[in-house]
Each structure stands twice: as C-alpha cells, then as structure tokens.
Design a protein around this motif. Structure first.
Motif, PDB file in Angstrom:
ATOM      1  N   ASP A  63      54.729 120.842  64.352  1.00 47.01           N
ATOM      2  CA  ASP A  63      54.239 120.922  65.723  1.00 47.01           C
ATOM      3  C   ASP A  63      54.043 122.368  66.179  1.00 47.01           C
ATOM      4  N   VAL A  64      54.649 123.328  65.465  1.00 44.78           N
ATOM      5  CA  VAL A  64      54.610 124.723  65.880  1.00 44.78           C
ATOM      6  C   VAL A  64      53.958 125.633  64.836  1.00 44.78           C
ATOM      7  N   LEU A  65      54.193 125.345  63.563  1.00 38.75           N
ATOM      8  CA  LEU A  65      53.768 126.249  62.493  1.00 38.75           C
ATOM      9  C   LEU A  65      52.582 125.704  61.703  1.00 38.75           C
ATOM     10  N   PRO A  66      51.546 126.499  61.519  1.00 35.75           N
ATOM     11  CA  PRO A  66      50.464 126.068  60.633  1.00 35.75           C
ATOM     12  C   PRO A  66      50.846 126.251  59.154  1.00 35.75           C
ATOM     13  N   GLU A  67      51.778 127.168  58.885  1.00 36.66           N
ATOM     14  CA  GLU A  67      52.205 127.407  57.509  1.00 36.66           C
ATOM     15  C   GLU A  67      53.354 126.474  57.138  1.00 36.66           C
ATOM     16  N   ARG A  68      53.406 126.105  55.844  1.00 35.32           N
ATOM     17  CA  ARG A  68      54.474 125.232  55.351  1.00 35.32           C
ATOM     18  C   ARG A  68      55.340 125.903  54.307  1.00 35.32           C
ATOM     19  N   TRP A  69      54.944 127.106  53.824  1.00 34.99           N
ATOM     20  CA  TRP A  69      55.646 127.764  52.723  1.00 34.99           C
ATOM     21  C   TRP A  69      55.932 129.213  53.060  1.00 34.99           C
ATOM     22  N   TRP A  70      57.145 129.657  52.720  1.00 39.52           N
ATOM     23  CA  TRP A  70      57.575 131.031  52.986  1.00 39.52           C
ATOM     24  C   TRP A  70      58.105 131.638  51.694  1.00 39.52           C
ATOM     25  N   TRP A  71      57.520 132.748  51.284  1.00 36.66           N
ATOM     26  CA  TRP A  71      57.960 133.483  50.107  1.00 36.66           C
ATOM     27  C   TRP A  71      58.613 134.759  50.625  1.00 36.66           C
ATOM     28  N   ILE A  72      59.915 134.937  50.350  1.00 38.03           N
ATOM     29  CA  ILE A  72      60.671 136.049  50.909  1.00 38.03           C
ATOM     30  C   ILE A  72      61.476 136.735  49.811  1.00 38.03           C
ATOM     31  N   GLY A  73      61.588 138.035  49.903  1.00 33.03           N
ATOM     32  CA  GLY A  73      62.463 138.761  49.000  1.00 33.03           C
ATOM     33  C   GLY A  73      61.980 140.148  48.686  1.00 33.03           C
ATOM     34  N   GLU A  74      62.952 140.987  48.317  1.00 41.25           N
ATOM     35  CA  GLU A  74      62.674 142.368  47.923  1.00 41.25           C
ATOM     36  C   GLU A  74      61.805 143.085  48.944  1.00 41.25           C
ATOM     37  N   GLY A  75      62.089 142.840  50.221  1.00 45.11           N
ATOM     38  CA  GLY A  75      61.392 143.538  51.289  1.00 45.11           C
ATOM     39  C   GLY A  75      60.072 142.950  51.727  1.00 45.11           C
ATOM     40  N   SER A  76      59.674 141.823  51.150  1.00 44.30           N
ATOM     41  CA  SER A  76      58.403 141.230  51.555  1.00 44.30           C
ATOM     42  C   SER A  76      58.623 139.847  52.160  1.00 44.30           C
ATOM     43  N   SER A  77      57.663 139.427  52.944  1.00 40.69           N
ATOM     44  CA  SER A  77      57.696 138.120  53.581  1.00 40.69           C
ATOM     45  C   SER A  77      56.250 137.645  53.688  1.00 40.69           C
ATOM     46  N   SER A  78      55.971 136.472  53.110  1.00 40.42           N
ATOM     47  CA  SER A  78      54.604 135.950  53.140  1.00 40.42           C
ATOM     48  C   SER A  78      54.626 134.463  53.462  1.00 40.42           C
ATOM     49  N   PHE A  79      53.726 134.043  54.344  1.00 41.23           N
ATOM     50  CA  PHE A  79      53.613 132.643  54.752  1.00 41.23           C
ATOM     51  C   PHE A  79      52.294 132.071  54.263  1.00 41.23           C
ATOM     52  N   PHE A  80      52.346 130.849  53.739  1.00 41.01           N
ATOM     53  CA  PHE A  80      51.169 130.184  53.184  1.00 41.01           C
ATOM     54  C   PHE A  80      51.036 128.783  53.774  1.00 41.01           C
ATOM     55  N   PRO A  81      49.803 128.355  54.066  1.00 40.53           N
ATOM     56  CA  PRO A  81      49.617 127.007  54.625  1.00 40.53           C
ATOM     57  C   PRO A  81      49.894 125.897  53.611  1.00 40.53           C
TER      58      PRO A  81
END
Length: 103
Positions: A63-81
């Motif tokens: 209901d709030v987020l268009p992304e469903r996947w979060w890749w996190i680590g070693e100083g990076s953060s990325s969101f993917f639908p």
C-alpha cells in the motif's frame, strides 16, 4: 549469495538464523528508517552472503512501497520493484537504476 531454501531455516546455526541476526542489527542501527522505509514494514531475508555483510530482503508494504526488494550491505542500499530487476542489475548494473532511498 545463495537464495535461501527450506533447509536454510532449520537449526540454530544455519544461514537463516544468521540472516535474522543481520536483520536485527539493521533495525538496531536504524538503517531501514534511515533509507526511508516505514517503521512497520515487514522485511524477510531471502539471501545473505557468508560473512553476513550483504543481504537481500523482501519488503511487504504494497500500500506504500512500489519496490518489493531491498539489497543492502557494504555501504550501499538499492531498491528494486521486482526480483527480475534485481537479478538484471546483478548481471549488468547498467540495465537499471535502482533507488537508494525510499521517498
């Protein structure tokens, strides 16, 4: 980074347990909120590397987020639908432009 299967959640010393500890550490550090995730978002680990420094989490707040996947680590953060978008990025980083923060 292997994807977790059913056997990874068995036992107290398995990869699933390590992933949950990693997730607990992320919450304690405030990282999910720092990158813009709602405080009540459900995060489920689907992959964590062997040294537990990088993880992929499935997000549940449609209901709030268009992304469903979060890749996190070693100083990076990325969101993917989609998971396909995440895999395409892994294969060829120029194939997509993930978001680093959730607005």
């Amino acid at each position: 980074m292997p994807l977790f299967g059913c056997k990874d959640w068995a036992g107290e010393d398995g990869p699933g347990t390590a992933a949950l500890h990693y997730l607990d550490g992320l919450w304690e550090a405030g990282t999910p909120v720092d990158v813009g995730l709602p405080e009540d978002v459900a995060l489920f680990p689907v992959s964590v590397n062997k040294d537990v420094s990088v993880g992929v989490f499935m997000l549940h707040r449609p209901d709030v987020l268009p992304e469903r996947w979060w890749w996190i680590g070693e100083g990076s953060s990325s969101f993917f639908p989609t998971f396909v978008d995440l895999l395409a990025y892994v294969i060829g980083p120029l194939s997509s432009a993930p978001r680093e923060y959730v607005d």
